[in-house]
Design a protein around this motif. Structure first.
Motif, PDB file in Angstrom:
ATOM      1  N   VAL A   1       0.870  -1.176   0.000  1.00 26.86           N
ATOM      2  CA  VAL A   1       0.000   0.000   0.000  1.00 26.86           C
ATOM      3  C   VAL A   1       0.905   1.223   0.000  1.00 26.86           C
ATOM      4  O   VAL A   1       1.806   1.320   0.833  1.00 26.86           O
ATOM      5  CB  VAL A   1      -0.918   0.011   1.234  1.00 26.86           C
ATOM      6  N   TYR A   2       0.662   2.143  -0.927  1.00 26.21           N
ATOM      7  CA  TYR A   2       1.568   3.272  -1.102  1.00 26.21           C
ATOM      8  C   TYR A   2       1.011   4.587  -0.569  1.00 26.21           C
ATOM      9  O   TYR A   2      -0.189   4.841  -0.655  1.00 26.21           O
ATOM     10  CB  TYR A   2       1.907   3.463  -2.587  1.00 26.21           C
ATOM     11  N   ASN A   3       1.907   5.402  -0.028  1.00 29.44           N
ATOM     12  CA  ASN A   3       1.652   6.818   0.231  1.00 29.44           C
ATOM     13  C   ASN A   3       2.600   7.613  -0.666  1.00 29.44           C
ATOM     14  O   ASN A   3       3.651   7.112  -1.069  1.00 29.44           O
ATOM     15  CB  ASN A   3       1.912   7.181   1.684  1.00 29.44           C
ATOM     16  N   THR A   4       2.225   8.848  -0.962  1.00 29.48           N
ATOM     17  CA  THR A   4       3.073   9.724  -1.772  1.00 29.48           C
ATOM     18  C   THR A   4       3.169  11.074  -1.090  1.00 29.48           C
ATOM     19  O   THR A   4       2.143  11.662  -0.734  1.00 29.48           O
ATOM     20  CB  THR A   4       2.487   9.911  -3.188  1.00 29.48           C
ATOM     21  N   ILE A   5       4.384  11.553  -0.869  1.00 25.86           N
ATOM     22  CA  ILE A   5       4.567  12.851  -0.238  1.00 25.86           C
ATOM     23  C   ILE A   5       5.164  13.823  -1.260  1.00 25.86           C
ATOM     24  O   ILE A   5       6.026  13.448  -2.064  1.00 25.86           O
ATOM     25  CB  ILE A   5       5.465  12.753   1.013  1.00 25.86           C
ATOM     26  N   LYS A   6       4.668  15.055  -1.238  1.00 28.01           N
ATOM     27  CA  LYS A   6       5.063  16.073  -2.213  1.00 28.01           C
ATOM     28  C   LYS A   6       5.538  17.317  -1.472  1.00 28.01           C
ATOM     29  O   LYS A   6       4.796  17.895  -0.682  1.00 28.01           O
ATOM     30  CB  LYS A   6       3.888  16.397  -3.130  1.00 28.01           C
ATOM     31  N   ILE A   7       6.790  17.687  -1.755  1.00 30.32           N
ATOM     32  CA  ILE A   7       7.421  18.798  -1.058  1.00 30.32           C
ATOM     33  C   ILE A   7       7.439  20.024  -1.975  1.00 30.32           C
ATOM     34  O   ILE A   7       8.016  19.971  -3.055  1.00 30.32           O
ATOM     35  CB  ILE A   7       8.872  18.456  -0.639  1.00 30.32           C
TER      36      ILE A   7
ATOM     37  N   LYS B   1       7.147   8.382  -3.744  1.00 29.62           N
ATOM     38  CA  LYS B   1       6.101   7.373  -3.550  1.00 29.62           C
ATOM     39  C   LYS B   1       6.738   6.163  -2.881  1.00 29.62           C
ATOM     40  O   LYS B   1       7.775   5.667  -3.344  1.00 29.62           O
ATOM     41  CB  LYS B   1       5.496   6.975  -4.903  1.00 29.62           C
ATOM     42  N   TYR B   2       6.133   5.663  -1.803  1.00 31.92           N
ATOM     43  CA  TYR B   2       6.773   4.624  -1.005  1.00 31.92           C
ATOM     44  C   TYR B   2       5.713   3.759  -0.323  1.00 31.92           C
ATOM     45  O   TYR B   2       4.585   4.205  -0.064  1.00 31.92           O
ATOM     46  CB  TYR B   2       7.660   5.270   0.072  1.00 31.92           C
ATOM     47  N   PRO B   3       6.044   2.502  -0.007  1.00 32.20           N
ATOM     48  CA  PRO B   3       5.095   1.642   0.710  1.00 32.20           C
ATOM     49  C   PRO B   3       4.929   2.091   2.161  1.00 32.20           C
ATOM     50  O   PRO B   3       5.898   2.469   2.811  1.00 32.20           O
ATOM     51  CB  PRO B   3       5.741   0.255   0.644  1.00 32.20           C
TER      52      PRO B   3
ATOM     53  N   GLY C   1      10.046 -10.776   1.881  1.00 31.53           N
ATOM     54  CA  GLY C   1      10.272 -11.562   0.676  1.00 31.53           C
ATOM     55  C   GLY C   1      10.311 -10.748  -0.603  1.00 31.53           C
ATOM     56  O   GLY C   1      10.629 -11.284  -1.667  1.00 31.53           O
ATOM     57  N   GLU C   2       9.998  -9.448  -0.518  1.00 29.60           N
ATOM     58  CA  GLU C   2      10.005  -8.596  -1.704  1.00 29.60           C
ATOM     59  C   GLU C   2      11.002  -7.452  -1.539  1.00 29.60           C
ATOM     60  O   GLU C   2      11.330  -7.043  -0.428  1.00 29.60           O
ATOM     61  CB  GLU C   2       8.601  -8.028  -1.967  1.00 29.60           C
ATOM     62  N   ASN C   3      11.477  -6.936  -2.681  1.00 23.87           N
ATOM     63  CA  ASN C   3      12.386  -5.799  -2.636  1.00 23.87           C
ATOM     64  C   ASN C   3      11.712  -4.589  -1.997  1.00 23.87           C
ATOM     65  O   ASN C   3      10.491  -4.429  -2.080  1.00 23.87           O
ATOM     66  CB  ASN C   3      12.849  -5.420  -4.045  1.00 23.87           C
ATOM     67  N   ARG C   4      12.520  -3.748  -1.382  1.00 21.66           N
ATOM     68  CA  ARG C   4      12.011  -2.489  -0.825  1.00 21.66           C
ATOM     69  C   ARG C   4      12.186  -1.414  -1.900  1.00 21.66           C
ATOM     70  O   ARG C   4      13.287  -0.901  -2.075  1.00 21.66           O
ATOM     71  CB  ARG C   4      12.794  -2.123   0.443  1.00 21.66           C
ATOM     72  N   GLN C   5      11.117  -1.084  -2.595  1.00 17.80           N
ATOM     73  CA  GLN C   5      11.227  -0.157  -3.717  1.00 17.80           C
ATOM     74  C   GLN C   5      10.432   1.116  -3.479  1.00 17.80           C
ATOM     75  O   GLN C   5       9.292   1.081  -3.013  1.00 17.80           O
ATOM     76  CB  GLN C   5      10.755  -0.806  -5.017  1.00 17.80           C
ATOM     77  N   VAL C   6      11.059   2.262  -3.818  1.00 16.33           N
ATOM     78  CA  VAL C   6      10.403   3.568  -3.745  1.00 16.33           C
ATOM     79  C   VAL C   6      10.607   4.266  -5.085  1.00 16.33           C
ATOM     80  O   VAL C   6      11.470   3.881  -5.888  1.00 16.33           O
ATOM     81  CB  VAL C   6      10.963   4.419  -2.589  1.00 16.33           C
ATOM     82  N   PHE C   7       9.809   5.325  -5.328  1.00 16.44           N
ATOM     83  CA  PHE C   7       9.832   6.014  -6.609  1.00 16.44           C
ATOM     84  C   PHE C   7      10.076   7.503  -6.376  1.00 16.44           C
ATOM     85  O   PHE C   7       9.313   8.153  -5.656  1.00 16.44           O
ATOM     86  CB  PHE C   7       8.512   5.793  -7.356  1.00 16.44           C
TER      87      PHE C   7
END
Length: 392
Positions: A176-182, A207-209, A215-221
Motif C-alpha cells: 500500500v503506497y503513500n506519496t509525499i510532495k514537497i 512514492k513509497y510503501p 520476501g520482496e524488494n524495498r522499492q520507492v519512486f
C-alpha cells in the motif's frame, strides 16, 4: 519482446502507472500505428511487468472493462472482443490480449488520476501534501503534529514538525503506497517502516510503501532529490526508481538527483555500495555499474549511458544543511533550481545567459546574497520586487 528499447521502457512504465501524460499519448500512438504486429510484445512479456501494478477489485475492474468497450467503439479502429466477456471480467488483471491489457493500463491510470488528483500538484504552494492509499490528501504542517492512518483507521505513522515516522507493527498482505510532495522553498524528513531515513529536497515527490512486505524488494519512486540512509537488510534490497534508472542497495548512504530539467540523473555515494541499471532491466552485479564511496554516477537520459567519476560528496549533499551547489550548470537550469529552492519567480530577459555554464557553491544564503554574487562575479544585473526577480 519489441527490439526497440525506448518502447520497451515506455510500455513498462505504462503498465506500472508511471507514465507522464505525454508518454501515455506516445504509447497509444505506437499501438494505433502497429496494433498487433509481430514486433509488439507478447501477452506473457507484458504480464511479467504487471506484478507491481496495484490490484483492482471486481467492481473497478468491471467499470474499467466497460470503459474499454466504449472507447473501442469511438475509435476508428474497432477492437473485436470474444463473446464470453465474463472471462475478461474474471481475468482482467491478466488480460488475454495486448489490446485489452493496454486498455486496462490506460483507463486504470485515467480512472485513478480523475479520482485521486483532480489538479496537478502546485509546487509553488506553501503546503507539504501527503497523498494516502485511498486517494485522500493530508496537509502536513511543520508547526504541528498529526497522525497518518490507513483505510481501516489504524495509525501507521506519526508526524511531528518536519519529520514523519512510519511504524513497523503491521504485517500487510499487499503493498500500500503513500506519496509525499514537497513544495518549493521547503525540505522534509521521512522515516520509512524499515527504519530507512530520507531527506527530501524542495520540489520533490516520493512514492513509497506504508509497510514493506517480507520476501520482496524495498522499492520507492523518486522525482526530485533525496538523500537516503538505508537500513541494512541483506534479504531485501532497497531500490530507488528514478524514472528510467534504478539504484539498488542493501544498506548505505547516498544522494539521488532526478529533476525534470536535468539532462542526467546523478547518484552520489557517501558510504557502502550501490548498483545503477536501467529500470526495464534486471540487476546484474557483473554487468551493471557499481559505485564506490566518493564517486558520482551519472545516467544520461538521452542515450541511457552511465558514467562515473570521483567527487567531493559534501558538495552534493550540502543541501541537507542549507547549502547550494552548481557544477558546470547552464544558467537556465540554475534559474529553475533557484526558483525551487527559494520559491521565487525569475524572469530572464538576457537570452545570451541561458546556455552559459557556471560553477558556484553557497552555504545557507538568502536569495538576495546569491543574486548579488552573480552580479559581482559575472556581471548579471537584476531587480527584486515582490518575490519576483527580473534579470535584465
Amino acid at each position: 519482446m519489441n527490439s526497440n528499447p525506448e518502447i520497451k521502457s515506455l510500455l513498462q512504465k505504462f503498465v506500472l502507472n508511471q507514465c507522464t501524460p505525454e508518454e501515455i499519448n506516445e504509447v497509444i500512438a505506437y499501438y494505433k500505428k502497429n496494433q498487433l504486429t509481430d514486433d509488439f510484445p507478447t501477452v506473457e512479456d507484458v504480464q511479467n511487468l504487471l506484478d507491481e501494478m496495484p490490484k483492482m477489485d471486481q467492481q473497478k475492474a468491471d467499470a474499467i472493462f466497460n470503459n474499454i468497450l466504449t472507447a473501442s467503439k469511438e475509435e476508428e479502429t474497432v477492437i473485436e472482443m470474444p463473446a464470453r466477456k465474463s472471462n475478461y471480467r474474471k481475468y482482467i488483471a491478466i488480460a488475454a490480449s495486448v489490446v485489452v491489457l493496454l486498455g486496462i493500463g490506460f483507463f486504470y491510470k485515467q480512472n485513478m488520476t480523475q479520482n485521486v488528483v483532480e489538479q496537478k500538484f502546485d509546487f509553488k504552494s506553501s503546503d507539504i501534501v501527503l497523498q494516502l492509499e485511498n486517494g485522500e490528501t493530508q496537509i502536513i504542517s511543520e508547526q504541528n503534529s498529526s497522525q497518518v492512518k490507513d483505510s481501516k483507521g489504524n495509525i501507521v505513522g506519526n508526524q511531528n514538525g518536519d519529520k514523519l515516522v512510519y511504524e513497523n507493527s503491521s504485517d500487510p498482505e499487499k503493498l500500500v503506497y503513500n506519496t509525499i510532495k514537497i513544495p518549493y522553498g521547503k525540505k522534509f524528513r521521512l522515516q520509512l517502516s524499515d527504519g530507512t531515513f530520507v531527506h527530501l529536497n524542495s520540489g520533490t515527490t516520493l512514492k513509497y510503501p506504508v509497510k514493506f512486505i517480507a520476501g520482496e524488494n524495498r522499492q520507492v519512486f523518486l522525482d526530485g532529490e533525496a538523500f537516503f540512509d538505508v537500513a541494512k537488510d541483506k534479504k531485501h534490497p532497497f531500490i530507488v526508481n528514478a524514472d528510467e534508472l534504478n539504484v539498488r542497495v542493501l544498506g548505505t548512504h547516498f544522494n539521488v538527483t532526478n529533476y525534470p530539467e536535468d539532462a542526467v540523473t546523478d547518484v552520489v555515494l557517501v558510504e557502502g555500495s550501490v548498483g545503477m541499471y536501467q529500470s526495464n532491466q534486471e540487476f546484474d552485479a557483473a554487468k551493471n555499474t557499481i559505485l564506490k564511496p566518493g564517486f558520482k554516477g551519472s545516467f544520461n537520459k538521452e542515450n541511457a549511458k552511465i558514467s562515473t567519476k570521483a567527487v567531493l560528496t559534501d558538495i552534493y549533499t550540502s543541501w541537507i544543511n542549507g547549502g547550494l551547489t552548481f557544477r558546470n550548470m547552464t544558467f537556465k537550469n540554475i534559474i529553475t533550481k533557484l526558483e525551487r529552492r527559494y520559491n521565487v519567480t525569475i524572469i530572464n530577459k538576457n537570452e545570451k545567459l541561458a546556455n552559459e555554464k557556471f560553477n558556484a557553491s553557497f552555504k545557507e544564503e538568502s536569495i538576495e546574497n546569491v543574486m548579488s554574487y552573480f552580479n559581482e562575479i559575472h556581471g548579471i544585473h537584476y531587480t527584486i520586487k515582490n518575490n519576483q526577480i527580473l534579470i535584465k
